[in-house]
Design an enzyme around this catalytic site. Structure first.
Site, PDB file in Angstrom:
ATOM      1  CE1 TYR A 106      -6.730  -7.787  -6.232  1.00  0.00           C
ATOM      2  CE2 TYR A 106      -6.835  -8.709  -4.029  1.00  0.00           C
ATOM      3  CZ  TYR A 106      -6.702  -7.626  -4.864  1.00  0.00           C
ATOM      4  OH  TYR A 106      -6.559  -6.379  -4.333  1.00  0.00           O
ATOM      5  NE  ARG A 110      -3.548  -2.180   2.870  1.00  0.00           N
ATOM      6  CZ  ARG A 110      -3.296  -3.300   3.550  1.00  0.00           C
ATOM      7  NH1 ARG A 110      -2.101  -3.465   4.114  1.00  0.00           N
ATOM      8  NH2 ARG A 110      -4.227  -4.238   3.667  1.00  0.00           N
ATOM      9  CG  HIS A 134      -6.282  -8.928   1.935  1.00  0.00           C
ATOM     10  ND1 HIS A 134      -6.471  -9.457   0.671  1.00  0.00           N
ATOM     11  CD2 HIS A 134      -6.154  -7.582   1.747  1.00  0.00           C
ATOM     12  CE1 HIS A 134      -6.463  -8.495  -0.221  1.00  0.00           C
ATOM     13  NE2 HIS A 134      -6.275  -7.357   0.394  1.00  0.00           N
ATOM     14  NE  ARG A 147      -3.293  -3.996  -1.113  1.00  0.00           N
ATOM     15  CZ  ARG A 147      -2.738  -4.703  -0.123  1.00  0.00           C
ATOM     16  NH1 ARG A 147      -1.433  -4.843  -0.090  1.00  0.00           N
ATOM     17  NH2 ARG A 147      -3.477  -5.254   0.821  1.00  0.00           N
TER      18      ARG A 147
END
Length: 321
Positions: free
Chosen positions: A302, A172, A293, A270
């Site tokens: 994803y 991030r 996560h 990301r």
């Protein structure tokens, strides 16, 4: 929010809004005790200030609304043609706020907990194609898109290292900004990052990522620092910590220079990182760990595959393909 309608308007004559002090305490709690990033805190503050302005206009006690009053607020957002994703985010902010306000005794009840969120079509995350990633990484790299050598400035070396880091680790922006020198392990080619709620994780570095970061550390960082000292790995042109907003602005400049869609955000790298890992055969749990996560459900978005990828899998696996 800068938009008129259910959430627009300001307090009369600049007077503080009823409930403003509670929201300020709530935001302080998010930052200091929950480890929320400045970007996240700002989003919560904007959502809650929009709610406070509505409560003042509607004559509603902002700390003691009824379930029906909150439902009316969300209905007015819908009537003002706010996107369902935006309304869902406002509801999430209200739920988090009232859960905290009840625990602290600032609110007598939690009417937001029984509200249901509007159904939102599940959108796949934006990703950057392999070719576009190469064009983006070449903008500030040691060679241009055609492979010709380039004389890099110190700032270009830093920006190239930043882009490589974001893509190499799926990090991030806040994690890149907060990265410390002591957290980068070049011999093992891995970095330690602190994500949301100060959750620590170790992420491998790609060879290209490690090379770009080592080049920046040796040749560019001392020049950017000058006489200053800093524990942060990425520093600004003035030798200070590279802030998230500065990284986002650099990313926008890189998109423009590469001729790519300027609506893309650093988060798209990301998303690309995660998608590439899964399509390369990585298991979902490992990708979850690398992304930081808290829930596997978040990572599962994803697992989408393109029709072309389905045909490829079918051709390789089916005995009669």
């Amino acid at each position: 929010m800068g938009r008129k309608g259910a959430g627009g308007g300001n307090a009369a004559d600049g007077a503080p809004l009823p409930g403003e002090e509670a929201v300020a305490r709530f935001c302080e709690h998010l930052a200091s005790e929950m480890g929320a990033s400045a970007h996240t805190v700002r989003a919560y503050r904007e959502d809650m200030e929009a709610y406070l302005r509505w409560a003042q206009r509607a004559g509603v006690d902002p700390l003691a609304p009824t379930y029906r009053q909150l439902r009316r607020y969300l209905a007015e957002l819908d009537q003002a043609r706010y996107a369902r994703t935006t309304i869902k985010r406002h509801l999430s902010s209200l739920r988090t706020f009232f859960r905290w306000a009840c625990v602290t005794g600032l609110a007598p009840a939690d009417p937001a907990s029984v509200l249901s969120a509007p159904k939102v079509d599940r959108r796949l995350p934006k990703v950057v194609s392999d070719g576009d990633v190469e064009r983006l990484l070449a903008v500030y790299g040691p060679t241009d898109a055609d492979g010709a050598p380039r004389e890099q400035t110190a700032a270009q070396m830093r920006d190239a290292a930043l882009l490589e880091f974001l893509f190499s680790c799926g990090a991030r922006v806040s994690e890149a900004s907060g990265l410390l020198l002591s957290w980068v392990n070049f011999p093992e080619r891995e970095v330690k990052v602190f994500g949301k709620r100060a959750k620590e994780r170790i992420v491998p570095l790609s060879r290209r990522g490690a090379e770009a970061m080592a080049r920046y550390l040796e040749k560019a960082r001392p020049e950017l620092l000058g006489d200053r000292q800093s524990d942060y790995f990425f520093v600004s042109n003035r030798g200070n910590q590279m802030k998230p907003d500065g990284i986002r602005k650099m990313f926008k400049r890189a998109l423009a220079a590469a001729g790519l869609d300027e609506s893309l955000s650093p988060h798209a790298l990301r998303h690309s990182f995660a998608t590439d890992l899964l399509e390369g055969g990585a298991d979902l749990r490992s990708v979850q760990d690398m992304l930081g996560h808290a829930s596997l459900t978040t990572t599962q978005i994803y697992t989408h595959v393109t029709p072309e990828r389905l045909k490829e899998i079918h051709g390789l696996a089916h005995p009669r393909a």
